[in-house]
Design an enzyme around this catalytic site. Structure first.
Site, PDB file in Angstrom:
ATOM      1  N   ARG A  48       1.855  96.160 -43.638  1.00 14.87           N
ATOM      2  CA  ARG A  48       1.075  95.059 -43.062  1.00 14.87           C
ATOM      3  C   ARG A  48      -0.061  95.526 -42.154  1.00 14.87           C
ATOM      4  NH1 ARG A  48       5.301  90.155 -42.344  1.00 14.87           N
ATOM      5  NH2 ARG A  48       6.672  91.802 -41.691  1.00 14.87           N
ATOM      6  N   ASP A  89      -0.195  91.634 -46.501  1.00 13.07           N
ATOM      7  CA  ASP A  89       1.072  90.937 -46.274  1.00 13.07           C
ATOM      8  C   ASP A  89       1.546  90.428 -47.634  1.00 13.07           C
ATOM      9  OD1 ASP A  89       3.115  89.226 -45.805  1.00 13.07           O
ATOM     10  OD2 ASP A  89       2.131  88.123 -44.173  1.00 13.07           O
ATOM     11  N   LYS A 143      18.917  98.899 -50.726  1.00 11.36           N
ATOM     12  CA  LYS A 143      20.018  98.176 -50.121  1.00 11.36           C
ATOM     13  C   LYS A 143      19.679  97.821 -48.678  1.00 11.36           C
ATOM     14  CE  LYS A 143      22.800  99.901 -47.313  1.00 11.36           C
ATOM     15  NZ  LYS A 143      22.603 100.760 -46.146  1.00 11.36           N
ATOM     16  N   GLU A 211      29.419 110.256 -39.660  1.00 10.44           N
ATOM     17  CA  GLU A 211      28.068 110.645 -39.225  1.00 10.44           C
ATOM     18  C   GLU A 211      28.094 110.987 -37.745  1.00 10.44           C
ATOM     19  OE1 GLU A 211      24.733 108.329 -41.189  1.00 10.44           O
ATOM     20  OE2 GLU A 211      26.265 106.810 -40.978  1.00 10.44           O
ATOM     21  N   ASP A 230      26.765  97.739 -43.607  1.00 12.12           N
ATOM     22  CA  ASP A 230      25.794  98.826 -43.790  1.00 12.12           C
ATOM     23  C   ASP A 230      26.342  99.920 -44.710  1.00 12.12           C
ATOM     24  OD1 ASP A 230      23.359 100.307 -43.154  1.00 12.12           O
ATOM     25  OD2 ASP A 230      24.627 101.637 -41.945  1.00 12.12           O
ATOM     26  N   HIS A 235      27.875 102.048 -50.184  1.00 12.50           N
ATOM     27  CA  HIS A 235      28.210 103.451 -50.459  1.00 12.50           C
ATOM     28  C   HIS A 235      29.713 103.659 -50.635  1.00 12.50           C
ATOM     29  CE1 HIS A 235      24.129 103.774 -49.329  1.00 12.50           C
ATOM     30  NE2 HIS A 235      24.296 103.973 -48.044  1.00 12.50           N
ATOM     31  N   LYS A 333      29.625 105.955 -36.971  1.00 16.46           N
ATOM     32  CA  LYS A 333      28.521 106.695 -36.347  1.00 16.46           C
ATOM     33  C   LYS A 333      29.091 107.371 -35.100  1.00 16.46           C
ATOM     34  CE  LYS A 333      24.928 104.328 -38.501  1.00 16.46           C
ATOM     35  NZ  LYS A 333      24.375 105.128 -39.604  1.00 16.46           N
TER      36      LYS A 333
HETATM   37  C1  BG6 Z   1      22.212 104.259 -45.170  1.00 21.19           C
HETATM   38  C2  BG6 Z   1      22.697 103.522 -43.965  1.00 21.19           C
HETATM   39  O1  BG6 Z   1      22.305 103.471 -46.317  1.00 21.19           O
HETATM   40  O2  BG6 Z   1      22.987 105.440 -45.355  1.00 21.19           O
HETATM   41  C3  BG6 Z   1      22.634 104.409 -42.740  1.00 21.19           C
HETATM   42  O3  BG6 Z   1      21.906 102.366 -43.772  1.00 21.19           O
HETATM   43  C4  BG6 Z   1      23.366 105.710 -42.970  1.00 21.19           C
HETATM   44  O4  BG6 Z   1      23.157 103.741 -41.596  1.00 21.19           O
HETATM   45  C5  BG6 Z   1      22.902 106.360 -44.274  1.00 21.19           C
HETATM   46  O5  BG6 Z   1      23.080 106.566 -41.883  1.00 21.19           O
HETATM   47  C6  BG6 Z   1      23.764 107.561 -44.621  1.00 21.19           C
HETATM   48  O6  BG6 Z   1      23.212 108.232 -45.725  1.00 21.19           O
HETATM   49  P1  BG6 Z   1      23.406 109.794 -45.916  1.00 21.19           P
HETATM   50  O7  BG6 Z   1      22.733 110.088 -47.218  1.00 21.19           O
HETATM   51  O8  BG6 Z   1      22.744 110.451 -44.731  1.00 21.19           O
HETATM   52  O9  BG6 Z   1      24.880 110.033 -45.933  1.00 21.19           O
END
Ligand code: BG6
Length: 486
Positions: A48, A89, A143, A211, A230, A235, A333
């Site tokens: 934008r 936009d 996603k 993470e 998330d 995943h 996290k």
């Molecule tokens: C993303 C999430 O899809 O995947 C993040 O939104 C996360 O919060 C990330 O940190 C982790 O991906 P990777 O490839 O680093 O394991």
């Protein structure tokens, strides 16, 4: 800028954003370095805010690339010649018309939505009006596709009103990871595992995506989603599906995705009565991660909040193969290490012929699949201890190991960014590693059920110290006689 106007075009919506600069543009550069991009591909980054000319955008991309890795200036010049920046936009007719002009003639058009999902539907409408959604167009959706089943359906309907499902590529970048694809090879290219891949021999499965990073600047998005939406909705459920699915009739998009949907449909729904015993929600407080002080999540957000940054679930797959085998999913996290690991815990031998101390040595076999940062597969097998102790024969578990890094080292293999594979598949039109509409909606159905059960049962995030493996109750979730592998 290239003067070709009739070759393939990739449009990056959110082209100046975090995902584009950190992942998409570096992936494209790497593909260009390996000469894997269509020779005449043009890349139009749309955002934008206005930039002071093409050069300012090129400088931003150059900086992002060099921050990541050393770059080859000759490749950079070739790559930079493909790039255009458009300030527009895309939710408006004018913006979409500007894009149509910039795209011009093309033999193939891929439009990557690296923007908030709340913009997907209005952008689709504007693209349709501007005539950008013809049969040569592929829409690539990052996603999360929605925040729940209802919003996901609305987005999918908006997409379906302008392009067909065959033209829709829903990204889950975990599917682009080499090691995740290797799960299919491990299961379906070896005769060894499949006969053992059942509730007859497997006690439970653990899937951990840990993470060390916190949420940082992404908190406005994250606080609305939390770890369940998330990470688990996409995943983690994808990893679960790849472990649990039946052998597909072939490695083609519909065969693989249909098997994954069957697994998602077999997940036992959470209820208010079962939520507390089968899940743990956590939120990190201040602590120390990898030797460095880390702020509390609430401090990053600037207020108290109810979002979870850790989730562990005990899930059951109600089908013949998996009845009675819990799948433990855990992600968070600010955990002590960055690690994605799948553990297949086998049952003990049905009867021990060993007596005395050797009987106590007996440990059940365990298959440990490390997906990141290391790419290793380890099968723990019982062996005789090499000694002649008076107490008689003793046993010990030893790993049969396969280090993928070591095996690939000779092939000059660098670790690819997951998006490289996925972007190539978009250009090639291969949808095997993309998520089908019924798959994403089924995953939301399950996750909505968990969120609803939490609400009804009043399950709130419990605090954990940054640098710990989530709240203490996560240890208890896995139950007596079992323990988390890490
Ligand atoms: C993303 C999430 O899809 O995947 C993040 O939104 C996360 O919060 C990330 O940190 C982790 O991906 P990777 O490839 O680093 O394991």
């Amino acid at each position: 800028m290239t003067d070709k106007t009739d070759g393939p075009v990739l449009v990056l919506l959110g082209g100046g954003g975090d995902l584009s600069l950190r992942m998409l543009l570096p992936s494209l550069y790497n593909l260009d370095a390996d000469r894997l991009l269509p020779g005449d591909l043009r890349v139009i980054a749309v955002a934008r805010h206005p930039m002071e000319g093409e050069a300012a955008f090129a400088a931003l991309v150059h900086e992002a690339l060099t921050r990541r890795a050393k770059i080859d200036e000759a490749v950079w010049r070739r790559f930079a010649a493909r790039l255009t920046y458009l300030a527009a936009d895309m939710t408006t007719a004018e913006g979409a018309d500007d894009l149509a002009k910039a795209v011009g003639g093309h033999e193939q058009l891929a439009i990557f939505f690296a923007v908030s999902p709340s913009l997907f539907a209005p952008i689709c409408a504007a693209l349709g009006e501007a005539g950008l959604t013809g049969p040569k167009t592929r829409l690539v959706l990052e996603k999360p596709v929605g925040r729940d089943l209802e919003s996901s359906r609305a987005i999918n309907a908006a997409v379906a009103s302008v392009v067909s499902e065959d033209q829709t590529f829903r990204i889950d970048h975990y599917l682009g990871k080499e090691t995740v694809q290797n799960l299919a090879a491990l299961r379906f290219a070896n005769v060894l595992f499949e006969p053992l891949w059942t509730n007859q021999t497997i006690d439970h499965v653990q899937i951990t995506v840990a993470e060390t990073d916190g949420v940082g600047d992404r908190w406005p998005y994250y606080d609305e989603y939390g770890a369940l939406r998330d990470m688990v909705q996409n995943h983690m459920l994808q990893l679960l599906c790849l472990v649990a699915m039946e052998p597909p009739s072939g490695f083609d998009p519909d065969a693989v995705r249909s098997e994954k949907v069957k697994v998602l449909r077999s997940l036992r729904p959470f209820t208010a009565a079962t939520a507390e015993a089968n899940s743990v929600r956590g939120q990190y407080g201040a602590g120390v991660v990898e030797g460095r002080a880390a702020k509390a999540y609430a401090e990053e957000v600037g207020r108290a909040t109810g979002a979870e940054t850790f989730v562990a679930l005990k899930t059951q797959i109600d089908n013949w193969r998996w009845a009675g085998v819990p799948f433990f999913l855990r992600t968070g996290k600010r955990l002590p290490e960055r690690r994605t690991t799948i553990v297949i815990q086998f049952k003990c031998v049905p009867y021990s012929i060993f007596t005395g101390p050797a009987q106590d040595d007996l440990t059940a076999n365990r298959l440990v699949i490390d997906l990141q940062p290391d790419e290793d597969i380890e099968l723990l097998l019982m062996n005789k201890r090499p000694d002649m102790a008076d107490e008689g024969m003793r046993l010990q578990p030893l790993p049969l190991s396969l280090s993928l890094q070591r095996s690939y080292a000779g092939a000059g293999g660098r670790r690819r960014i997951a998006y490289e594979r996925l972007l190539l598949d978009v250009f090639r039109g291969d949808r095997t590693l993309f998520v089908r509409r019924d798959e994403v909606e089924q995953a939301w159905t399950y996750v909505d059920g968990v969120a609803r059960a939490w609400d009804e049962a009043g399950v709130k995030p419990q605090p954990y110290l940054a640098g710990a493996w989530g709240p203490d109750t996560a240890q208890g979730l896995i139950g007596a006689g079992r323990r988390w592998h890490v």
